[in-house]
Enzyme design. Structure first.
Site, PDB file in Angstrom:
ATOM      1  CG  HIS A  74      -1.939  -0.989   1.357  1.00  0.00           C
ATOM      2  ND1 HIS A  74      -2.163  -1.718   2.496  1.00  0.00           N
ATOM      3  CD2 HIS A  74      -2.865  -1.405   0.465  1.00  0.00           C
ATOM      4  CE1 HIS A  74      -3.183  -2.541   2.309  1.00  0.00           C
ATOM      5  NE2 HIS A  74      -3.624  -2.383   1.078  1.00  0.00           N
ATOM      6  CE  LYS A  85     -10.991  -7.226   1.546  1.00  0.00           C
ATOM      7  NZ  LYS A  85      -9.916  -6.340   1.066  1.00  0.00           N
ATOM      8  NE  ARG A 100      -2.261  -7.385  -4.123  1.00  0.00           N
ATOM      9  CZ  ARG A 100      -3.033  -7.792  -3.118  1.00  0.00           C
ATOM     10  NH1 ARG A 100      -2.501  -8.083  -1.965  1.00  0.00           N
ATOM     11  NH2 ARG A 100      -4.334  -7.924  -3.291  1.00  0.00           N
ATOM     12  CB  SER A 114      -4.474  -6.206   4.676  1.00  0.00           C
ATOM     13  OG  SER A 114      -3.972  -4.976   4.247  1.00  0.00           O
TER      14      SER A 114
HETATM   15  O1  PNS Z   1      -9.044  -2.741   0.457  1.00  0.00           O
HETATM   16  P1  PNS Z   1     -10.380  -3.180  -0.065  1.00  0.00           P
HETATM   17  O2  PNS Z   1     -11.207  -3.813   1.036  1.00  0.00           O
HETATM   18  O3  PNS Z   1     -10.276  -4.074  -1.252  1.00  0.00           O
HETATM   19  O4  PNS Z   1     -11.144  -1.839  -0.544  1.00  0.00           O
HETATM   20  C1  PNS Z   1     -12.428  -1.904  -1.130  1.00  0.00           C
HETATM   21  C2  PNS Z   1     -13.166  -0.580  -0.929  1.00  0.00           C
HETATM   22  C3  PNS Z   1     -13.335  -0.306   0.559  1.00  0.00           C
HETATM   23  C4  PNS Z   1     -12.346   0.539  -1.545  1.00  0.00           C
HETATM   24  C5  PNS Z   1     -14.562  -0.679  -1.623  1.00  0.00           C
HETATM   25  O5  PNS Z   1     -15.279  -1.715  -1.032  1.00  0.00           O
HETATM   26  C6  PNS Z   1     -15.360   0.617  -1.542  1.00  0.00           C
HETATM   27  O6  PNS Z   1     -15.099   1.544  -2.277  1.00  0.00           O
HETATM   28  N1  PNS Z   1     -16.342   0.682  -0.621  1.00  0.00           N
HETATM   29  C7  PNS Z   1     -17.136   1.893  -0.417  1.00  0.00           C
HETATM   30  C8  PNS Z   1     -18.614   1.682  -0.774  1.00  0.00           C
HETATM   31  C9  PNS Z   1     -18.864   1.972  -2.235  1.00  0.00           C
HETATM   32  O7  PNS Z   1     -18.670   3.069  -2.718  1.00  0.00           O
HETATM   33  N2  PNS Z   1     -19.307   0.927  -2.969  1.00  0.00           N
HETATM   34  C10 PNS Z   1     -19.691   1.032  -4.361  1.00  0.00           C
HETATM   35  C11 PNS Z   1     -18.587   1.071  -5.371  1.00  0.00           C
HETATM   36  S1  PNS Z   1     -17.395  -0.196  -5.251  1.00  0.00           S
END
Ligand code: PNS
Length: 166
Positions: A18, A42, A95, A132
């Protein structure tokens, strides 16, 4: 033109992969907002406030010029945060092909929702295996995660007895 980029994620905890992407984004965009978002899919290890603090400390330890802000967002869509701060770009680290498969639908939905584009950025290949979830598992079983996380995270996990879930 876009001068602000949002780097979103669970960051539970922030890893060297990250941090690598955050550093690269900070050389491309005038302003980078690292945004910690709760991902209900998660199982969380660290409270969001702690994740924010660890990212702030890890970023400042790198000496990145002061164009990185760390925030959290829990009140709605990620694109609402982007709109609030005037960001037209989301940056995500990739990745592997699996990451492309995971990220692509979110990127398209975010573009359809608010015309926010997603740019995929490649971390250094030395971080390709770092995640993570792997860090959480290895740390939880008493293994050494120092090669995978910033020093502040390693020290926090060493001393951590609070595994509260949000
Ligand atoms: O590190 P991650 O868990 O893969 O990140 C995913 C994350 C948190 C960026 C994604 O789930 C997100 O954007 N959540 C916010 C809710 C949202 O906007 N959802 C709709 C579009 S994905």
């Amino acid at each position: 033109m876009s001068r602000i980029a949002v780097v979103p994620g669970s960051f539970d905890p922030v890893t060297l992969g990250h941090l690598d992407v955050i550093q690269r984004a900070a050389t491309v965009f005038e302003e980078v907002h690292v945004v910690v978002v709760h991902n209900p899919d998660k199982h969380a290890l660290l409270p969001i406030s702690r994740r924010v603090e660890l990212i702030e400390q890890a970023v400042s330890a790198t000496g990145i010029r002061g164009n990185v802000r760390v925030a959290s967002w829990s009140v709605g869509l990620l694109v609402d945060y982007c709109t609030d701060v005037g960001a037209k770009v989301i940056v995500k680290g990739i990745r592997s092909q699996a990451d492309v498969t995971y990220e692509t639908p979110m990127a398209i939905v975010n573009r359809n929702l608010a015309r926010v584009e997603t740019m995929f950025m490649l971390p250094d290949p030395s971080h390709a295996h770092v995640s993570s979830s792997l860090v959480r598992q290895v740390a939880g079983l008493g293994g050494d995660v120092s090669p995978y996380v910033p020093r502040v995270v390693y020290e926090y996990l060493q001393g951590d007895t609070d595994t509260s879930i949000e």
